[in-house]
Write an enzyme that holds these catalytic residues in place. Structure first.
Site, mmCIF file in Angstrom:
data_model
loop_
_atom_site.group_PDB
_atom_site.id
_atom_site.type_symbol
_atom_site.label_atom_id
_atom_site.label_comp_id
_atom_site.label_asym_id
_atom_site.label_seq_id
_atom_site.Cartn_x
_atom_site.Cartn_y
_atom_site.Cartn_z
ATOM 1 N N TYR A 48 0.833 -1.200 0.000
ATOM 2 C CA TYR A 48 0.000 0.000 0.000
ATOM 3 C C TYR A 48 0.865 1.245 0.000
ATOM 4 O O TYR A 48 2.020 1.229 0.413
ATOM 5 C CB TYR A 48 -0.922 0.033 1.226
ATOM 6 C CG TYR A 48 -0.182 0.239 2.522
ATOM 7 C CD1 TYR A 48 0.056 1.521 3.023
ATOM 8 C CD2 TYR A 48 0.321 -0.837 3.229
ATOM 9 C CE1 TYR A 48 0.759 1.713 4.197
ATOM 10 C CE2 TYR A 48 1.014 -0.660 4.410
ATOM 11 C CZ TYR A 48 1.235 0.620 4.890
ATOM 12 O OH TYR A 48 1.946 0.800 6.049
ATOM 13 N N PHE A 58 2.058 9.654 3.518
ATOM 14 C CA PHE A 58 2.301 9.496 4.947
ATOM 15 C C PHE A 58 2.838 8.115 5.299
ATOM 16 O O PHE A 58 3.416 7.922 6.358
ATOM 17 C CB PHE A 58 1.059 9.828 5.784
ATOM 18 C CG PHE A 58 -0.162 9.019 5.467
ATOM 19 C CD1 PHE A 58 -0.349 7.756 5.994
ATOM 20 C CD2 PHE A 58 -1.144 9.546 4.646
ATOM 21 C CE1 PHE A 58 -1.479 7.014 5.704
ATOM 22 C CE2 PHE A 58 -2.288 8.822 4.361
ATOM 23 C CZ PHE A 58 -2.459 7.548 4.881
ATOM 24 N N ASP A 59 2.700 7.130 4.399
ATOM 25 C CA ASP A 59 3.234 5.795 4.679
ATOM 26 C C ASP A 59 3.185 4.952 3.418
ATOM 27 O O ASP A 59 2.338 5.181 2.544
ATOM 28 C CB ASP A 59 2.426 5.119 5.786
ATOM 29 C CG ASP A 59 3.109 3.892 6.382
ATOM 30 O OD1 ASP A 59 4.326 3.703 6.149
ATOM 31 O OD2 ASP A 59 2.430 3.119 7.087
ATOM 32 N N ILE A 78 -7.797 0.234 10.088
ATOM 33 C CA ILE A 78 -8.889 1.205 10.082
ATOM 34 C C ILE A 78 -10.122 0.616 9.381
ATOM 35 O O ILE A 78 -10.000 -0.282 8.538
ATOM 36 C CB ILE A 78 -8.454 2.543 9.431
ATOM 37 C CG1 ILE A 78 -7.978 2.339 7.987
ATOM 38 C CG2 ILE A 78 -7.386 3.232 10.279
ATOM 39 C CD1 ILE A 78 -7.650 3.623 7.256
ATOM 40 N N TYR A 104 -8.835 7.811 10.856
ATOM 41 C CA TYR A 104 -8.324 8.148 12.191
ATOM 42 C C TYR A 104 -9.162 9.204 12.904
ATOM 43 O O TYR A 104 -8.791 9.662 13.980
ATOM 44 C CB TYR A 104 -6.864 8.589 12.084
ATOM 45 C CG TYR A 104 -5.969 7.454 11.653
ATOM 46 C CD1 TYR A 104 -5.591 6.474 12.553
ATOM 47 C CD2 TYR A 104 -5.531 7.353 10.340
ATOM 48 C CE1 TYR A 104 -4.791 5.421 12.165
ATOM 49 C CE2 TYR A 104 -4.724 6.297 9.937
ATOM 50 C CZ TYR A 104 -4.360 5.334 10.848
ATOM 51 O OH TYR A 104 -3.567 4.284 10.455
ATOM 52 N N PHE A 121 -5.634 5.556 -0.353
ATOM 53 C CA PHE A 121 -4.707 4.424 -0.381
ATOM 54 C C PHE A 121 -4.724 3.763 -1.750
ATOM 55 O O PHE A 121 -5.787 3.496 -2.310
ATOM 56 C CB PHE A 121 -5.108 3.367 0.656
ATOM 57 C CG PHE A 121 -4.753 3.722 2.070
ATOM 58 C CD1 PHE A 121 -3.507 3.446 2.584
ATOM 59 C CD2 PHE A 121 -5.693 4.326 2.883
ATOM 60 C CE1 PHE A 121 -3.196 3.764 3.890
ATOM 61 C CE2 PHE A 121 -5.399 4.647 4.187
ATOM 62 C CZ PHE A 121 -4.133 4.361 4.702
#
Length: 134
Positions: A48, A58-59, A78, A104, A121
């Site tokens: 991902y 962010f990741d 999530i 979140y 994502f």
């Protein structure tokens, strides 16, 4: 004097021009036909990349070259993932646009994810493992 309110209105309009995402949006980036699709209770190996609406990353498991493994539908991730990854085939890629309440929430996940953020994502299902395979 009249220019200031006009400028303020234009600035406010620009800031609020993005519509708030209020439900999970699922797009298929790479469609794959299969007999076995992901379901709740399966252990999934995923790649991902997560970004915010402004495009900032962010990741990413791809950057680490290490798949992320978790059990689908058990609250390990999530809500947007638990719902958005159902019915996937191995090798399929999806784009998930996840509203804040399925991500979140108002708290966010500082420092990279602000409160109230919509998450985007790009996900790829690498492997489905049945409970029996574990």
């Amino acid at each position: 004097m009249r220019l200031l309110p006009l400028v303020a209105c234009v600035a406010v309009f620009c800031v609020t021009a993005h519509a708030k995402v209020d439900k999970l949006q699922i797009g298929v980036l790479k469609r794959v036909e299969c007999e076995r699709k992901s379901r709740s209770g399966d252990v999934l190996d995923m790649h991902y990349t997560g970004t915010l609406e402004d495009g900032s990353k962010f990741d990413s498991s791809r950057d680490r070259d290490t798949p992320f493994t978790f059990t689908l539908g058990k609250g390990m991730v999530i809500k947007g993932w638990d719902k958005g990854l159902l019915g996937m085939c191995e090798g399929e890629r999806r784009k998930l646009k996840i509203p804040s309440d399925m991500g979140y929430g108002d708290r966010g996940s500082p420092p990279k994810i602000p409160g109230g953020a919509t998450l985007i994502f790009d996900v790829e299902l690498l492997k489905i493992k049945d409970k029996d395979e574990l």
